[in-house]
Design an enzyme around this catalytic site. Structure first.
Site, mmCIF file in Angstrom:
data_model
loop_
_atom_site.group_PDB
_atom_site.id
_atom_site.type_symbol
_atom_site.label_atom_id
_atom_site.label_comp_id
_atom_site.label_asym_id
_atom_site.label_seq_id
_atom_site.Cartn_x
_atom_site.Cartn_y
_atom_site.Cartn_z
ATOM 1 N N GLU A 197 -9.975 6.218 3.016
ATOM 2 C CA GLU A 197 -10.134 5.239 3.871
ATOM 3 C C GLU A 197 -9.245 3.808 3.647
ATOM 4 O O GLU A 197 -8.230 3.884 3.560
ATOM 5 C CB GLU A 197 -10.504 5.050 2.779
ATOM 6 C CG GLU A 197 -10.923 3.330 1.457
ATOM 7 C CD GLU A 197 -9.600 3.919 0.701
ATOM 8 O OE1 GLU A 197 -9.398 5.167 0.394
ATOM 9 O OE2 GLU A 197 -9.433 3.313 0.098
ATOM 10 N N LYS A 209 0.623 -1.205 0.235
ATOM 11 C CA LYS A 209 0.116 -0.002 -0.097
ATOM 12 C C LYS A 209 0.977 0.649 -0.226
ATOM 13 O O LYS A 209 0.110 2.284 -0.892
ATOM 14 C CB LYS A 209 -0.866 -0.292 1.346
ATOM 15 C CG LYS A 209 -2.058 -1.107 1.178
ATOM 16 C CD LYS A 209 -3.455 -1.012 0.210
ATOM 17 C CE LYS A 209 -4.160 -2.062 0.204
ATOM 18 N NZ LYS A 209 -5.418 -1.859 -0.981
ATOM 19 N N SER A 243 1.975 -9.459 -0.630
ATOM 20 C CA SER A 243 0.988 -8.261 -0.618
ATOM 21 C C SER A 243 1.467 -7.736 0.843
ATOM 22 O O SER A 243 2.029 -6.929 0.300
ATOM 23 C CB SER A 243 -0.189 -8.157 -1.121
ATOM 24 O OG SER A 243 -0.679 -8.642 0.061
HETATM 25 C C1 LIG Z 1 -1.709 -6.505 2.813
HETATM 26 C C2 LIG Z 1 -3.040 -6.483 1.936
HETATM 27 N N1 LIG Z 1 -3.277 -7.006 0.827
HETATM 28 C C3 LIG Z 1 -4.126 -7.286 -0.409
HETATM 29 C C4 LIG Z 1 -5.146 -5.885 -0.013
HETATM 30 C C5 LIG Z 1 -5.924 -5.898 -0.801
HETATM 31 O O1 LIG Z 1 -6.308 -4.510 -1.555
HETATM 32 P P1 LIG Z 1 -5.926 -4.157 -3.439
HETATM 33 O O2 LIG Z 1 -6.741 -5.859 -4.021
HETATM 34 O O3 LIG Z 1 -5.947 -2.980 -3.270
HETATM 35 O O4 LIG Z 1 -4.286 -4.913 -3.241
HETATM 36 C C6 LIG Z 1 -5.305 -5.377 0.694
HETATM 37 C C7 LIG Z 1 -5.946 -4.158 1.596
HETATM 38 O O5 LIG Z 1 -5.923 -3.718 2.606
HETATM 39 C C8 LIG Z 1 -4.224 -5.923 1.900
HETATM 40 O O6 LIG Z 1 -4.033 -4.731 3.070
#
Ligand SMILES: Cc1ncc(COP(=O)(O)O)c(C=O)c1O
Lengths: 268, 394
Positions: free
Chosen positions: B109, B87, B376
């Site tokens: 948000e 993020k 992620s």
């Molecule tokens: C670690 C992590 N992965 C994935 C996501 C999902 O978001 P996005 O689909 O935009 O990657 C989030 C959202 O809060 C997150 O904190």
């Protein structure tokens, strides 16, 4: 029946004073009561705005959000609101206020044809800017329902002109930079905004968002062709003990606003 | 930079109140101007390397290979970014942009709290006021991140409407922006929202896939067989996928939240089980009822607990370029433990959905070549919720 735009044009042309456009959330606090509230307002209304509840109303503050959610929690559906519009036919022209996804889910053409059959004169779609409106504007045109666009204090002059060219019925001028339910200030800034709108738009201009009192309505009436009052009417319904009280309170308030806008007082 | 994409096939657009249209134009203009500005690029890239810790490593997960039967698994370690998730790539870029645009106040948000923490961090760095909207339920289940945001000087505003999750927080943030649009920049946290946000967020997150593609090629001399990422709004997925969209031999897999099961109606699989519609300013796949009312999503992972998805994913779904699948809460929790035990890495519950797909189909897909998984984020924020679900005592 003449098409919606023509009926709205006639309402603005014929009044000789600014129009009063009260808002009722369809299905709040329940379908019958919302119809009764609309009927209490109708004798003093020049146009009625009827809201279709939506799960994610981005342009609305807490009062309209909560009213819409209460209606949804009771199972109120868009067709129920169109039915309420049908029951109001014969009174002032009705303009539906609906978020775009409700139209898309029903299919814009089917939705607008149903609305037209119920006698609806226009629709206001607060999350449908003029550049996205193509298909829905065409469907509205074919159904004979006016698509009433919105402009805001932040709308640039060139855009005001583009909105004006696309407008049917009237243009809804959002009085505040913000959502519904706040409190408008009838000040130099609002006057300047209406001045810009007037210079770029030929259609009648109605002002709403944050109008709470007959005094504010009168002040806005000096610079606009119509005044919309919404959240304040919902507050009156919320404050009333029962439906009869709510109707009396709406009726009295609407009479005061109409007189403030220059209507002849009606005998009580 | 040329015009920013506003539509992805029929998806995207700007379905927002007229009040913010001017601000969206201003944002497009500013981003196009700065994306090619050498001084801005130097500042941003310097921070990505020395502050965020980029490039993030590509890690060969031999422990996961042993227990999944996939011969080669790479994890793209976004969990090692400063603040603990991908993020920050987006939040930092947008906050620097806002600062150059002369904005004084930042709003955001957040669901899992990772985007809120990243935005609060970037705002602290840039010296801007920061306010983060977060659903009450998410504040409960991601308590650690609430505390972090407050420590960073951000105001966290609880959102009590509905289920108190990401959809409601996003609606409140948009209402704030409509009201304070002049001096405020809204840092949207995923590749969603009205144009130009989906394009800006995808562009800022593309660093994930750009790095990973180069890293895999350096390791293996060839492209991976498949690239896998979890999909909430879709920012880590689109950021990972974009570098591979032109490589037809690379399978792309997006993993949505199946929650309690897609048949229960309690899930977040908008691409798998939704219909196109408008939520939060763009036309895209959406969980909704017959009347167009948006339905509440459900997922054990707050970051995937969202009924919408970014418009580019909708176009990729219809084109068949990306395969969108889903993993249940239970599968994600199992993958969470699996990764912790097999690799010594506690993943975010969101990322655990991507790993759950590897557990399910990795052996088959991996027979054709390497699997590249976007990890992620890290799971520190999830330890309370996961411990409760897994029955682990302190
Ligand atoms: C670690 C992590 N992965 C994935 C996501 C999902 O978001 P996005 O689909 O935009 O990657 C989030 C959202 O809060 C997150 O904190």
């Amino acid at each position: 029946m003449p098409d919606g735009a023509a009926r709205l044009d006639a309402a603005f042309a014929g009044a000789g004073r600014p129009l009063f456009i009260p808002y009722v959330m369809g299905g709040f606090p329940n379908p019958d009561a919302s119809l009764a509230c609309a009927r209490a307002l109708a004798p003093h209304a020049d146009v009625l705005e009827l809201g279709i509840p939506f799960s994610d109303p981005l342009a609305d503050g807490p009062t309209i959000q909560a009213a819409g959610q209460e209606a949804l929690d009771r199972g109120v559906r868009p067709d129920d609101v169109i039915e309420i519009a049908g029951a109001l036919d014969g009174g002032p022209p009705v303009v539906l206020m609906s978020y775009v996804n409700v139209l898309l889910a029903a299919g814009p053409r089917a939705f607008l044809e149903r609305a037209a059959r119920a006698g609806v004169a226009g629709v206001v779609v607060p999350d449908l800017p003029v550049d996205e409106a193509g298909d829905i504007r065409d469907a509205a045109g074919r159904a004979g329902v006016a698509l009433v666009p919105l402009v805001a204090p932040t709308t640039a002059a060139a855009r005001l002109a583009a909105v004006g060219r696309a407008a049917q019925g009237f243009v809804y001028c959002v009085a505040v930079t913000g959502v519904t339910g706040g409190e408008v200030a009838v000040d130099a800034e609002l006057r300047a905004f209406l001045g810009r709108a007037r210079a770029n738009i030929d259609a009648p201009l109605a002002v709403g968002f944050g109008v709470r009192t007959p005094g504010q309505a009168a002040a806005i009436g000096e610079i606009a062709d119509g005044v919309v009052i919404a959240s304040q009417l919902i507050r009156l319904v919320e404050q009333a003990q029962d439906l009869a009280t709510a109707q009396r309170s709406l009726e009295g308030f609407a009479a005061d606003v109409a007189v403030a806008l220059g209507a002849a007082p009606t005998p009580a | 930079m040329s015009e920013l994409r506003e539509r992805f096939g029929e998806y995207g657009g700007r379905f927002v109140p007229e009040t913010v249209i001017g601000a969206l134009d201003e944002l497009s203009e500013a981003y196009r101007g700065l994306a090619d500005d050498p001084a801005f690029r130097a500042e941003f890239e310097g921070l990505l390397s020395r502050y965020v810790g980029r490039p993030t490593p590509l890690y060969r997960a031999r422990g996961l290979e042993r227990s999944s039967g996939a011969p080669c698994i790479y994890l793209k370690r976004e969990d090692l970014c400063h603040t603990g998730a991908h993020k920050i790539n987006n939040a930092l870029g947008q906050v620097l942009l806002a600062s150059r645009m002369g904005k004084r106040r930042i709003i955001a948000e957040t669901g899992a709290g990772q985007h809120g923490v990243a935005t609060a961090t970037a705002a602290a760095l840039a010296g801007l006021e920061c306010c983060v909207y977060m659903g009450r339920e998410d504040m409960r289940r991601q308590r650690l991140n609430v505390v972090r945001m407050r420590m960073l000087g951000a105001e966290v505003r609880p959102v009590d409407t509905g289920t108190g999750t990401l959809k409601h927080a996003t609606s409140e943030a948009i209402r704030d922006w409509v009201t304070n649009v002049g001096a405020t920049h809204y840092v949207i946290g995923s590749a969603v929202g009205p144009a130009p946000y989906p394009e800006i967020v995808a562009d800022l997150q593309s660093v994930i896939g750009d790095e990973a593609r180069e890293q895999v090629l350096a390791e293996d001399g060839r492209l991976p067989a498949a690239v896998i990422a979890c999909v909430g709004g879709g920012s880590n997925a689109i950021g990972t996928f974009r570098a591979f969209l032109g490589d037809d031999e690379v399978a792309l897999v997006g993993v949505e939240a199946a929650g309690e099961g897609v048949d229960t109606g309690r899930h977040g699989a908008s691409l798998g089980h939704g219909r196109p519609g408008v939520l939060h300013g763009s036309y895209s796949y959406l969980l909704q009822d017959d009347d167009g009312q948006v339905v509440e999503a459900h997922s054990v992972s707050a970051g995937l607990d969202y009924p919408g998805v970014g418009p580019e994913h909708s176009a990729l779904r219809d084109a068949g370029r990306v395969r969108y699948v889903s993993a249940t809460d239970e599968e994600a929790l199992r993958a969470f433990t699996w990764c912790a035990r097999a690799e010594g890495i506690i993943p975010a519950l969101e990322s655990a959905h991507a790993l759950a797909f590897v557990a399910r189909e990795g052996a088959e897909l991996g027979a054709r070549g390497a699997l590249l998984v976007c990890l992620s984020g890290r799971g520190d924020k999830d330890v309370d919720a996961a411990a409760a679900a897994l029955g682990i005592d302190a």
